[in-house]
Scaffold this motif. Structure first.
Motif, mmCIF file in Angstrom:
data_model
loop_
_atom_site.group_PDB
_atom_site.id
_atom_site.type_symbol
_atom_site.label_atom_id
_atom_site.label_comp_id
_atom_site.label_asym_id
_atom_site.label_seq_id
_atom_site.Cartn_x
_atom_site.Cartn_y
_atom_site.Cartn_z
ATOM 1 N N PRO A 63 0.831 -1.212 0.000
ATOM 2 C CA PRO A 63 0.000 0.000 0.000
ATOM 3 C C PRO A 63 0.859 1.252 0.000
ATOM 4 C CG PRO A 63 0.048 -0.999 2.178
ATOM 5 C CD PRO A 63 0.758 -1.945 1.272
ATOM 6 N N GLN A 79 -1.747 4.688 -4.902
ATOM 7 C CA GLN A 79 -2.578 3.523 -4.564
ATOM 8 C C GLN A 79 -3.190 2.914 -5.813
ATOM 9 O OE1 GLN A 79 -6.225 4.340 -2.351
ATOM 10 N NE2 GLN A 79 -5.995 2.444 -1.160
ATOM 11 N N ASP A 131 -8.334 -4.488 2.262
ATOM 12 C CA ASP A 131 -7.006 -4.785 1.742
ATOM 13 C C ASP A 131 -7.064 -6.055 0.901
ATOM 14 O OD1 ASP A 131 -6.086 -2.630 3.119
ATOM 15 O OD2 ASP A 131 -5.272 -3.778 4.798
#
Length: 533
Positions: free
Chosen positions: A268, A314, A510
């Motif tokens: 990330p 991202q 996630d």
């Protein structure tokens, strides 16, 4: 498969060449194979290996600068360079083809019901009423939702996966002896893909139809093929029964294909990274007309109250079945279609911006389309296509500076800059997708929405493109919204995943959490379909 010995198509020493500004390109270099009634023959290989051009040459469908030689006999009749009346008697009736890019094969001016019924009326002499009834049967067979309504839809009103299913229905209309399927499941999510493969297998069993399956998806091949032909650079490197190819491959190239799979894990962005794109309560409605006689319209909600926050650096992966609203959400975030809700790019709210107000932001917010052939002008060279945006956003550049930027962009996406004087039809599907990526990257954007950017690519090239996108992201600090039905690709490139169904977010989190511990039953079904494929 009792009738297997009856050969439907016998190909010997087939060659395909194209005349280009850079000389003659040999796309197919003397291939030989056959397929029998009731058999599924898979032709596999990387983009540019000559898989599709082999079939286009056989069917007399090459571009104007293409030539075919050799032999391809259907039921004893020669097809290579046959008179048009012979080919017209075979194409669409005895031999049908599902094309890789459905939007280029469907006429945008006609409703899909009319397009599917044309071969029924032409080859079987059906009345319009009988043909319409048969079209409804076909739409149900290939899993089109609400076929009674969709029969009167135009191609642009369908998702990519739904358009591909329309193509399959059209190809099956006349119960052909041979179905040539060029990437028939490319645009389909995994659950529908499984349904389509079962459908083709059932129809094959029922009618004894032969199938030639052109694909880069070795998971599909392992599931459905009887025999496999492996092609590279216009030549056959090996062929044989499916189990021999998968369990005892002889050629190093075949071994490489079998080993290729998108892999790796994207970390990330650092904590505290700024939000570059945000949507809150984004809703997209489409008014669906009832027609002049029916009167009235109804509203279809494609995206229903969705919120999303994309940070600098991202990658958010958006997954879901065809028609789940993935692509519509991506376009709404880029203000490419009307929507309700709040959208912010950087520090600027763009929710109410019209086309003129959005223009300065367009270079920083790019979109790579699902269908590269439909988004690349056939009348422009690749160099002209890639540099077109520079005329709008950097008009001060000289011709030499634009050309230098085109060379650099093509190198970045792994294409030979010397090919920039060629036209899109001279490239494979995978190469065209890399051209589309180059066109976006040349403007040095901050946000890129990638709508199925690897769906047309074989696994080995998918891996290269994913690595390329990672490198570009790291080099330029890019942020991606990556829309795909391919969960292995999503897992390899995303650090956050959103799962959509019927316009809503089912769950998000996630990447590893979504894949290792999914909470929603729908997510579990998608993952099971993808990884037991």
């Amino acid at each position: 498969m009792t009738e297997k010995m009856e050969t439907v198509l016998d190909v010997k020493d087939l060659k395909v060449e194209f005349d280009t500004p850079d000389g003659t390109v040999q796309a197919v270099k003397g291939v030989s194979f056959s397929v029998s009634r009731g058999e599924t023959l898979a032709i596999v290989g990387e983009s540019g290996s000559g898989k599709s051009q082999t079939m286009m040459g056989i069917m007399g469908l090459l571009a104007a600068n293409g030539r075919v030689s050799g032999s391809a006999r259907y039921a004893g009749e020669e097809l290579v360079n046959a008179p048009l009346r012979v080919l017209n008697g075979v194409r669409g009736s005895k031999i049908t083809m599902i094309f890789q890019e459905p939007m280029t094969s469907l006429d945008p001016l006609y409703r899909i019901g009319r397009q599917i019924s044309e071969p029924l009326i032409h080859h079987k002499g059906m009345s319009k009423g009988d043909a319409r009834a048969r079209v409804l049967e076909l739409l149900k067979l290939v899993g089109i939702p609400e076929p009674e309504r969709r029969i009167d839809s135009y191609p642009h009103e369908l998702s990519g996966g739904q358009r591909q299913r329309v193509m399959i229905a059209m190809a099956l209309a006349n119960d052909p002896d041979l179905l040539i399927a060029d990437e028939p499941t490319t645009a389909l999510d995994v659950t529908i893909q499984a349904q389509i493969l079962r459908l083709l297998a059932d129809l094959q069993k029922k009618f004894g139809m032969a199938i030639i399956l052109i694909t880069h998806d070795l998971g599909v091949v392992k599931h459905v093929a009887d025999r496999v032909v492996v092609m590279r650079r216009g030549e056959i490197v090996e062929q044989g029964p499916r189990d021999d190819i998968f369990e005892r491959p002889q050629a190093d190239y075949t071994k490489m294909l079998l080993a290729a799979e998108p892999s790796g894990h994207k970390p990330p962005p650092p904590p505290g990274s700024p939000v570059i794109l945000e949507g809150r309560n984004v809703t997209v409605d489409f008014a669906i007309g009832g027609g002049f006689l029916a009167g009235g319209t109804r509203t279809f909600r494609a995206v229903d109250d969705v919120s999303i926050r994309l940070e600098q650096g991202q990658t958010i992966g958006i997954v879901g079945e065809s028609g789940s609203g993935k692509s519509t959400l991506g376009r709404a975030l880029l203000k490419l279609l009307p929507s309700a809700g709040y959208v912010r790019f950087g520090q600027t709210e763009i929710s109410k911006f019209d086309r003129a107000a959005m223009r300065p932001y367009r270079r920083e917010m790019q979109l790579v389309f699902q269908d590269p052939y439909g988004s690349l002008s056939p009348r422009q060279t690749v160099g002209e296509i890639i540099t077109e945006g520079l005329f709008v956003h950097e008009p001060q550049l000289s011709k030499a500076e634009r050309d230098a930027r085109a060379v650099a962009a093509l190198k970045e996406v792994g294409l030979d800059p010397a090919t920039r004087n060629r036209y899109p039809h001279e490239f494979s599907g995978g190469q065209r997708q890399r051209i589309a990526i180059a066109r976006s990257m040349i403007l040095k954007p901050k946000v890129v929405v990638l709508d199925e950017p690897t769906s047309a690519l074989d696994r080995s090239v998918q891996r290269q493109v994913i690595e390329l996108l990672r490198d570009l992201q790291e080099k330029h600090g890019l942020s991606y919204v990556f829309i795909s039905h391919d969960l292995s690709v999503i897992r390899a490139i995303s650090d956050h995943v959103i799962v959509m169904k019927d316009g809503k977010i089912v769950e998000q989190g996630d990447t590893e959490m979504i894949f290792d511990a999914p909470r929603a039953d729908y997510t579990k079904t998608l993952i099971a379909a993808a990884f037991t494929h």
